[in-house]
Design an enzyme around this catalytic site. Structure first.
Site, PDB file in Angstrom:
ATOM      1  N   ASP A  13       6.114   0.810 -10.720  1.00  0.00           N
ATOM      2  CA  ASP A  13       6.242   0.266  -9.362  1.00  0.00           C
ATOM      3  C   ASP A  13       7.671  -0.120  -9.010  1.00  0.00           C
ATOM      4  OD1 ASP A  13       3.497   0.574  -9.197  1.00  0.00           O
ATOM      5  OD2 ASP A  13       3.127  -1.472  -9.911  1.00  0.00           O
ATOM      6  N   LYS A  16       9.729   4.408  -7.250  1.00  0.00           N
ATOM      7  CA  LYS A  16       9.991   5.819  -7.554  1.00  0.00           C
ATOM      8  C   LYS A  16       9.634   6.715  -6.380  1.00  0.00           C
ATOM      9  CE  LYS A  16       7.253   5.432 -11.105  1.00  0.00           C
ATOM     10  NZ  LYS A  16       7.074   3.976 -11.149  1.00  0.00           N
ATOM     11  N   GLY A  40       0.733   4.963  -8.225  1.00  0.00           N
ATOM     12  CA  GLY A  40       0.653   4.747  -6.781  1.00  0.00           C
ATOM     13  C   GLY A  40       2.081   4.766  -6.269  1.00  0.00           C
ATOM     14  N   HIS A  41       2.483   5.856  -5.662  1.00  0.00           N
ATOM     15  CA  HIS A  41       3.874   6.029  -5.225  1.00  0.00           C
ATOM     16  C   HIS A  41       3.925   5.966  -3.698  1.00  0.00           C
ATOM     17  CE1 HIS A  41       5.045   8.176  -9.241  1.00  0.00           C
ATOM     18  NE2 HIS A  41       4.538   6.969  -9.398  1.00  0.00           N
ATOM     19  N   GLN A 225       4.649   5.609 -13.790  1.00  0.00           N
ATOM     20  CA  GLN A 225       4.706   4.402 -14.638  1.00  0.00           C
ATOM     21  C   GLN A 225       6.176   4.090 -14.987  1.00  0.00           C
ATOM     22  OE1 GLN A 225       2.099   6.943 -15.839  1.00  0.00           O
ATOM     23  NE2 GLN A 225       1.013   6.009 -14.176  1.00  0.00           N
TER      24      GLN A 225
HETATM   25  P1  GDP Z   1       6.422   3.361  -7.468  1.00  0.00           P
HETATM   26  O1  GDP Z   1       5.120   3.318  -8.167  1.00  0.00           O
HETATM   27  O2  GDP Z   1       7.582   3.246  -8.419  1.00  0.00           O
HETATM   28  O3  GDP Z   1       6.577   4.553  -6.562  1.00  0.00           O
HETATM   29  O4  GDP Z   1       6.500   2.058  -6.542  1.00  0.00           O
HETATM   30  P2  GDP Z   1       5.310   1.520  -5.589  1.00  0.00           P
HETATM   31  O5  GDP Z   1       5.215   2.410  -4.408  1.00  0.00           O
HETATM   32  O6  GDP Z   1       4.090   1.281  -6.377  1.00  0.00           O
HETATM   33  O7  GDP Z   1       5.876   0.084  -5.217  1.00  0.00           O
HETATM   34  C1  GDP Z   1       7.100  -0.082  -4.570  1.00  0.00           C
HETATM   35  C2  GDP Z   1       6.846  -0.863  -3.290  1.00  0.00           C
HETATM   36  O8  GDP Z   1       8.080  -1.342  -2.768  1.00  0.00           O
HETATM   37  C3  GDP Z   1       6.258  -0.003  -2.181  1.00  0.00           C
HETATM   38  O9  GDP Z   1       5.464  -0.814  -1.359  1.00  0.00           O
HETATM   39  C4  GDP Z   1       7.494   0.479  -1.410  1.00  0.00           C
HETATM   40  O10 GDP Z   1       7.207   0.791  -0.050  1.00  0.00           O
HETATM   41  C5  GDP Z   1       8.364  -0.738  -1.505  1.00  0.00           C
HETATM   42  N1  GDP Z   1       9.825  -0.473  -1.548  1.00  0.00           N
HETATM   43  C6  GDP Z   1      10.484   0.557  -2.154  1.00  0.00           C
HETATM   44  N2  GDP Z   1      11.816   0.359  -2.068  1.00  0.00           N
HETATM   45  C7  GDP Z   1      11.993  -0.807  -1.402  1.00  0.00           C
HETATM   46  C8  GDP Z   1      13.141  -1.568  -1.041  1.00  0.00           C
HETATM   47  O11 GDP Z   1      14.274  -1.225  -1.324  1.00  0.00           O
HETATM   48  N3  GDP Z   1      12.924  -2.761  -0.379  1.00  0.00           N
HETATM   49  C9  GDP Z   1      11.683  -3.199  -0.075  1.00  0.00           C
HETATM   50  N4  GDP Z   1      11.572  -4.374   0.555  1.00  0.00           N
HETATM   51  N5  GDP Z   1      10.568  -2.505  -0.404  1.00  0.00           N
HETATM   52  C10 GDP Z   1      10.727  -1.338  -1.073  1.00  0.00           C
HETATM   53  P1  IMO Z   2       3.365   3.829 -10.960  1.00  0.00           P
HETATM   54  O1  IMO Z   2       3.612   5.306 -11.216  1.00  0.00           O
HETATM   55  C1  IMO Z   2       2.313  -0.034 -12.640  1.00  0.00           C
HETATM   56  C2  IMO Z   2      -0.556  -0.041 -15.946  1.00  0.00           C
HETATM   57  C3  IMO Z   2      -1.899  -0.677 -15.665  1.00  0.00           C
HETATM   58  C4  IMO Z   2      -2.218  -1.218 -17.050  1.00  0.00           C
HETATM   59  C5  IMO Z   2      -1.688  -0.127 -17.963  1.00  0.00           C
HETATM   60  C6  IMO Z   2      -2.732   0.884 -18.430  1.00  0.00           C
HETATM   61  O2  IMO Z   2       2.825   3.533  -9.630  1.00  0.00           O
HETATM   62  O3  IMO Z   2       4.574   3.057 -11.338  1.00  0.00           O
HETATM   63  P2  IMO Z   2      -3.958   2.889 -17.181  1.00  0.00           P
HETATM   64  O4  IMO Z   2      -4.837   2.900 -15.971  1.00  0.00           O
HETATM   65  O5  IMO Z   2      -2.752   3.743 -17.055  1.00  0.00           O
HETATM   66  O6  IMO Z   2      -4.677   3.154 -18.458  1.00  0.00           O
HETATM   67  O7  IMO Z   2      -3.458   1.356 -17.299  1.00  0.00           O
HETATM   68  O8  IMO Z   2      -0.687   0.549 -17.224  1.00  0.00           O
HETATM   69  N1  IMO Z   2      -0.166   1.026 -14.989  1.00  0.00           N
HETATM   70  C7  IMO Z   2       0.758   0.885 -14.034  1.00  0.00           C
HETATM   71  N2  IMO Z   2       1.438  -0.214 -13.642  1.00  0.00           N
HETATM   72  N3  IMO Z   2       2.544   1.166 -12.046  1.00  0.00           N
HETATM   73  C8  IMO Z   2       1.882   2.266 -12.453  1.00  0.00           C
HETATM   74  O9  IMO Z   2       2.177   3.489 -11.983  1.00  0.00           O
HETATM   75  C9  IMO Z   2       0.914   2.147 -13.456  1.00  0.00           C
HETATM   76  N4  IMO Z   2       0.066   3.011 -14.056  1.00  0.00           N
HETATM   77  C10 IMO Z   2      -0.572   2.327 -14.997  1.00  0.00           C
HETATM   78  O10 IMO Z   2      -1.795  -1.698 -14.713  1.00  0.00           O
HETATM   79  O11 IMO Z   2      -1.469  -2.374 -17.296  1.00  0.00           O
HETATM   80 MG    MG Z   3       3.314   2.292  -8.070  1.00  0.00          MG
END
Ligand code: GDP
Ligand code: IMO
Ligand code: MG
Length: 434
Positions: A13, A16, A40-41, A225
């Site tokens: 998270d 990415k 979840g991207h 991840q």
């Molecule tokens: P990922 O799994 O690495 O793709 O990240 P996620 O999408 O799960 O979580 C990142 C969250 O931060 C999402 O809600 C994005 O919309 C948000 N986000 C990404 N970059 C920025 C930033 O520079 N500032 C803020 N405030 N939010 C951001």
């Molecule tokens: P992105 O790509 C954050 C965590 C779960 C749990 C552990 C194992 O969005 O960064 P799983 O379902 O993979 O067997 O869970 O890994 N986890 C993540 N945490 N971002 C993710 O993906 C994750 N994918 C799995 O919360 O702790």
């Molecule tokens: Mg994510």
């Protein structure tokens, strides 16, 4: 003409999805190589927020090819939903924009039931998984009982594999985990239909990717991840079930390591973690709450609140090393605006000694006391800043201190969730200044 891997450097998270969407401008092809629907991207385009779980985050650029590599575990039922959602939002109308490896292993409904059932049974020993069936699907792959996409097109093979799997799993689901059993005929019908529906996307993606490399395309490999969730290098057993680090891009796509030109690590300006497991810089106080609230730190897959804390350069140096990171992208810097002081963890104190490298023993990680360096914060809202020189000096200092502690350069600074909330310093493929 370069092949770049992008990976998460913390516990996932990091942002990415956003950075991949931005970098797709410079790329011809975007490829996912591990993980599955646990990811979840998030991409924000104007007022539209799109969360991708299995489809590469380049898909909102209609002229760019996206590929699901063999190293993922693919849930066909949720893939179809993801495709529908994209179409509803005005994207992905051309089937040829997405290719799927015929070797990719499938996440079956019994994998999801096993995942959820085992977590329930584990009680307070649970991992805190996303419940998407990822662990059980990878376990079957390694156990050589997995079902691959190509198997759906050979009736005998598919039926036999289903039979073997259900003979083993149904009694376990019903008797040990208090979960419903799966019906073989229903699964056969459903997945045969899903396979036919998705067949146009199916190909030998290793052949395709190697041809694209030979043609000199810019290829972006999108990790899911983060390093600390890696099955080998993370906080085992509180990890996911795949290799989340850069080496996985090669095995997960069927290319050689000689083809890789660079690895970009995505670094969130603070730390978060979803699920269980040690997290030395976690803040169980108003700082943690503030980061959670300002950063809107809720899981993009499960909606669970993310645990929050200060940035940890022990974690990040570990990520630099195990990934061979060649450049970094810093995200969510805007979330730190308004904090009087900001802490940076530079080492752990364990049993009275200062430790600079991330320990393998997770009990030691859990018991460690972070050694912090404190820097000045800044008050200004930086979300409208588009040039590095316009950042407040305290923000520039924060970036410089991190850069020095990590020994790798930041080539992108993200100050907002939207596409335009970005300070692009260098082209990730050419490393030329922008
Ligand atoms: P990922 O799994 O690495 O793709 O990240 P996620 O999408 O799960 O979580 C990142 C969250 O931060 C999402 O809600 C994005 O919309 C948000 N986000 C990404 N970059 C920025 C930033 O520079 N500032 C803020 N405030 N939010 C951001
Ligand atoms: P992105 O790509 C954050 C965590 C779960 C749990 C552990 C194992 O969005 O960064 P799983 O379902 O993979 O067997 O869970 O890994 N986890 C993540 N945490 N971002 C993710 O993906 C994750 N994918 C799995 O919360 O702790
Ligand atoms: Mg994510």
């Amino acid at each position: 003409m370069a092949n770049i891997i992008l990976v998460g450097s913390q516990w996932g998270d990091e942002g990415k999805g956003k950075v991949v969407d931005i970098y797709t401008e410079f790329a011809d092809v975007v490829i996912r190589f591990q993980g599955g629907g646990n990811a979840g991207h998030t991409i924000v385009i104007g007022d539209q927020q799109i969360i991708l779980h299995q489809i590469p985050s380049g898909i909102c650029h209609p002229d760019k090819l996206c590929i699901i590599g063999n190293g993922m575990v693919l849930d066909l039922e949720t893939l179809v939903e993801e495709i529908e959602l994209l179409r509803k939002n005005g994207y992905f109308f051309d089937d040829s924009q997405l290719l799927i490896s015929e070797e990719v292993h499938l996440v079956m409904p019994y994998h999801r039931l096993l995942d959820v059932g085992k977590e329930k049974k584990a009680g307070d020993k649970k991992i805190g998984t996303t419940g998407r069936g990822i662990g059980p699907a990878y376990a079957d792959k390694i156990n050589r009982t997995g079902i691959r996409f190509i198997d759906l097109f050979d009736e005998n093979v598919f039926r036999e594999k289903l039979e073997i799997n259900l003979a083993e799993k149904n009694p376990y689901l019903a008797n040990q985990l208090d979960q419903p059993e799966c019906n073989g005929n229903e699964l056969f019908e459903k997945f045969t239909a899903l396979g036919e529906n998705l067949k146009p996307h199916l190909t030998n993606t290793s052949v395709t990717i190697n041809r694209l490399i030979q043609e000199g395309k810019n290829i972006l490999f999108e990790g899911a991840q983060g390093a600390l969730l890696d099955i080998d290098h993370g906080t085992y057993p509180y990890v996911t079930s795949s290799s989340t680090t850069a080496g996985a891009a090669c095995t997960g796509c069927g290319i050689g390591p000689t083809k890789i030109d660079g690895v970009v690590g995505i670094v969130k300006a603070y730390s978060t973690r979803v699920g269980e497991g040690p997290f030395p810089t976690e803040q169980h106080n108003e700082i943690g709450e503030r980061l959670q609230e300002h950063g809107k730190e809720f899981g993009a897959t499960t909606g669970r609140p993310r645990r929050c804390g200060w940035i940890d350069t022990v974690v990040l140096r570990h990520a630099v090393r195990v990934n061979g990171l060649t450049s970094l992208a810093l995200t969510k810097l805007d979330v730190l605006s308004g904090m009087e002081k900001i802490k940076i963890c530079r080492a752990y104190r364990i049993d009275g000694c200062e430790v600079a490298e991330f320990p393998a023993n997770i009990q030691k990680v859990a018991d460690s006391a972070p050694v912090y360096e404190e820097v000045e914060g800044w008050n200004q809202d930086i979300s409208a800043v588009r040039r590095n020189e316009d950042l407040p000096s305290a923000a520039k200092n924060y970036i410089n201190v991190l850069q020095e502690l990590l020994g790798v350069e930041f080539i992108l600074i993200s100050v907002g969730a939207k596409r335009d909330g970005t300070i692009l310093l260098k082209n990730p493929f050419t490393l030329e200044r922008i």
